[in-house]
Design a protein around this motif. Structure first.
Motif, PDB file in Angstrom:
ATOM      1  N   LEU A   9       3.913   6.265  -3.777  1.00 32.41           N
ATOM      2  CA  LEU A   9       2.433   5.872  -3.038  1.00 32.41           C
ATOM      3  C   LEU A   9       2.955   4.472  -2.206  1.00 32.41           C
ATOM      4  CD1 LEU A   9       0.259   6.960  -6.005  1.00 32.41           C
ATOM      5  CD2 LEU A   9       0.607   8.331  -3.910  1.00 32.41           C
ATOM      6  N   ARG A  10       2.310   4.818  -1.235  1.00 28.72           N
ATOM      7  CA  ARG A  10       2.332   3.234  -0.451  1.00 28.72           C
ATOM      8  C   ARG A  10       0.747   2.823  -0.341  1.00 28.72           C
ATOM      9  NH1 ARG A  10       5.707   1.271   2.958  1.00 28.72           N
ATOM     10  NH2 ARG A  10       6.383   3.137   3.736  1.00 28.72           N
ATOM     11  N   LEU A  11       0.599   1.769  -1.079  1.00 28.50           N
ATOM     12  CA  LEU A  11      -1.054   1.359  -1.197  1.00 28.50           C
ATOM     13  C   LEU A  11      -1.145   0.349   0.072  1.00 28.50           C
ATOM     14  CD1 LEU A  11      -0.508  -0.166  -4.827  1.00 28.50           C
ATOM     15  CD2 LEU A  11      -1.250   2.230  -3.720  1.00 28.50           C
ATOM     16  N   THR A  12      -2.245   0.816   0.615  1.00 28.65           N
ATOM     17  CA  THR A  12      -2.645   0.352   2.130  1.00 28.65           C
ATOM     18  C   THR A  12      -3.934  -0.333   2.245  1.00 28.65           C
ATOM     19  OG1 THR A  12      -3.925   2.418   2.482  1.00 28.65           O
ATOM     20  CG2 THR A  12      -1.431   2.556   3.022  1.00 28.65           C
ATOM     21  N   ASN A 139       4.876  -2.402  -0.656  1.00 29.90           N
ATOM     22  CA  ASN A 139       3.813  -2.104  -1.606  1.00 29.90           C
ATOM     23  C   ASN A 139       3.889  -0.404  -1.835  1.00 29.90           C
ATOM     24  OD1 ASN A 139       2.390  -4.539  -1.019  1.00 29.90           O
ATOM     25  ND2 ASN A 139       1.757  -4.142   0.931  1.00 29.90           N
ATOM     26  N   ILE A 140       5.059  -0.158  -2.286  1.00 27.70           N
ATOM     27  CA  ILE A 140       5.103   1.250  -2.689  1.00 27.70           C
ATOM     28  C   ILE A 140       5.208   1.083  -4.237  1.00 27.70           C
ATOM     29  CG2 ILE A 140       6.744   3.279  -2.823  1.00 27.70           C
ATOM     30  CD1 ILE A 140       7.382   2.684   0.018  1.00 27.70           C
ATOM     31  N   LEU A 160      -5.630   4.128  -8.674  1.00 27.81           N
ATOM     32  CA  LEU A 160      -5.238   3.783  -7.601  1.00 27.81           C
ATOM     33  C   LEU A 160      -6.051   3.855  -6.343  1.00 27.81           C
ATOM     34  CD1 LEU A 160      -1.449   4.819  -7.971  1.00 27.81           C
ATOM     35  CD2 LEU A 160      -2.418   2.343  -8.006  1.00 27.81           C
ATOM     36  N   PRO A 165      -4.063   4.984  -1.609  1.00 24.74           N
ATOM     37  CA  PRO A 165      -2.687   5.331  -1.435  1.00 24.74           C
ATOM     38  C   PRO A 165      -2.319   6.429  -0.542  1.00 24.74           C
ATOM     39  CG  PRO A 165      -3.721   6.102  -3.485  1.00 24.74           C
ATOM     40  CD  PRO A 165      -4.865   5.441  -2.656  1.00 24.74           C
ATOM     41  N   GLN A 166      -0.889   6.466  -0.002  1.00 24.17           N
ATOM     42  CA  GLN A 166      -0.559   7.413   0.830  1.00 24.17           C
ATOM     43  C   GLN A 166       0.599   7.922   0.200  1.00 24.17           C
ATOM     44  OE1 GLN A 166      -0.197   5.419   4.540  1.00 24.17           O
ATOM     45  NE2 GLN A 166      -2.138   5.610   5.085  1.00 24.17           N
ATOM     46  N   THR A 167       0.943   9.220  -0.039  1.00 24.63           N
ATOM     47  CA  THR A 167       1.875   9.747  -0.516  1.00 24.63           C
ATOM     48  C   THR A 167       2.986   9.540   0.548  1.00 24.63           C
ATOM     49  OG1 THR A 167       0.709  11.158  -1.957  1.00 24.63           O
ATOM     50  CG2 THR A 167       2.969  11.873  -1.618  1.00 24.63           C
TER      51      THR A 167
END
Length: 187
Positions: A9-12, A139-140, A160, A165-167
Motif C-alpha cells: 500500500l502506498r500511503l497518500t 511511503n509504501i 491505515l 492507502p492505495q493498493t
C-alpha cells in the motif's frame, strides 16, 4: 504452510489530515555556511512527501499491531521491519510486547515462525515511510500474513484508513525489497 497473503500500500495522506497539528520536526542547527553545506550533502532528492513525523510513525505501528491482534487473534506474532528509532522519543508499549519483533531484514524470520507453529504471523515492512526530509522512502508499507485463512492482510486496513492507502503491485519497490515470487517460493 500456505504461501503468504501479500499486500503493498502506498500511503497518500497524513493521518491528521484536515486537523491542526503541533509542529514536531527536529532541525539541524543552521548557523554558518558549513552547516548549510552539510545539510545539502545529506539532502534527499526524493519526490515522495513526508506524511508522518516520528511520533505519528510509531502511533501508526501501534495501531497496526492492535488491529492485527484484534482481527487475527491475541496469539498473532508480528514482525515489524523498520529503520533505526528516533532518539528522545518514548516508543509505545505495544512495540515492546513479547509477540512483536522489531528490526531489519525480518522476512525470513517471519517465514520461519509461520512454518514452525500454526499461530497467525504478520510481517510489516515500514522502513520506507518517510519521517523527515532527509529520509529516502516511497511511503509504501508492505504486509505479508501467514496462517490467517481467508482474512489476510486486509484485516489490517482499518489501522491505515486515515492515510488513504492505495493498493499497488507488490513488485513496485525500492531496491532491496523481495519480489512476490521470492517470498512465495518454498525454502
Amino acid at each position: 504452510m500456505n504461501p503468504p497473503s501479500l499486500l503493498a500500500l502506498r500511503l497518500t495522506r497524513n493521518p491528521g489530515h484536515g486537523r491542526a497539528q503541533a509542529c514536531a520536526s527536529v532541525n539541524l542547527p543552521l548557523l554558518e555556511a558549513q552547516d548549510y553545506a552539510r545539510r545539502e550533502a545529506h539532502a534527499s532528492g526524493d519526490a515522495a512527501p513526508v506524511l508522518l513525523n516520528h511520533k505519528q510513525f510509531y502511533a501508526l505501528l501501534e495501531r497496526l499491531l492492535r488491529q492485527a491482534w484484534a482481527a487475527l487473534g491475541e496469539d498473532c506474532r508480528v514482525f515489524v521491519q523498520l529503520r533505526q528509532p528516533t532518539k528522545d522519543l518514548a516508543l509505545p508499549a505495544a512495540l515492546f510486547d513479547p509477540r512483536v519483533l522489531l528490526g531489519a531484514g525480518l522476512l525470513r524470520e517471519a517465514q520461519w515462525r509461520a512454518e514452525s507453529e500454526p499461530a497467525p504471523v504478520v510481517w510489516i515492512a515500514a522502513e520506507n515511510l518517510r519521517r523527515d526530509l532527509l529520509d529516502d522512502g516511497d511511503n509504501i508499507v508492505r504486509i505479508a500474513c501467514w496462517n490467517v485463512g481467508e482474512t489476510g492482510p486486509a484485516a489490517l486496513l482499518p489501522a491505515l484508513e486515515t492515510m488513504a492507502p492505495q493498493t499497488i503491485v507488490w513488485t513496485e519497490s525500492a531496491p532491496g525489497h523481495m519480489r512476490e515470487e521470492e517470498i512465495c517460493k518454498p525454502r
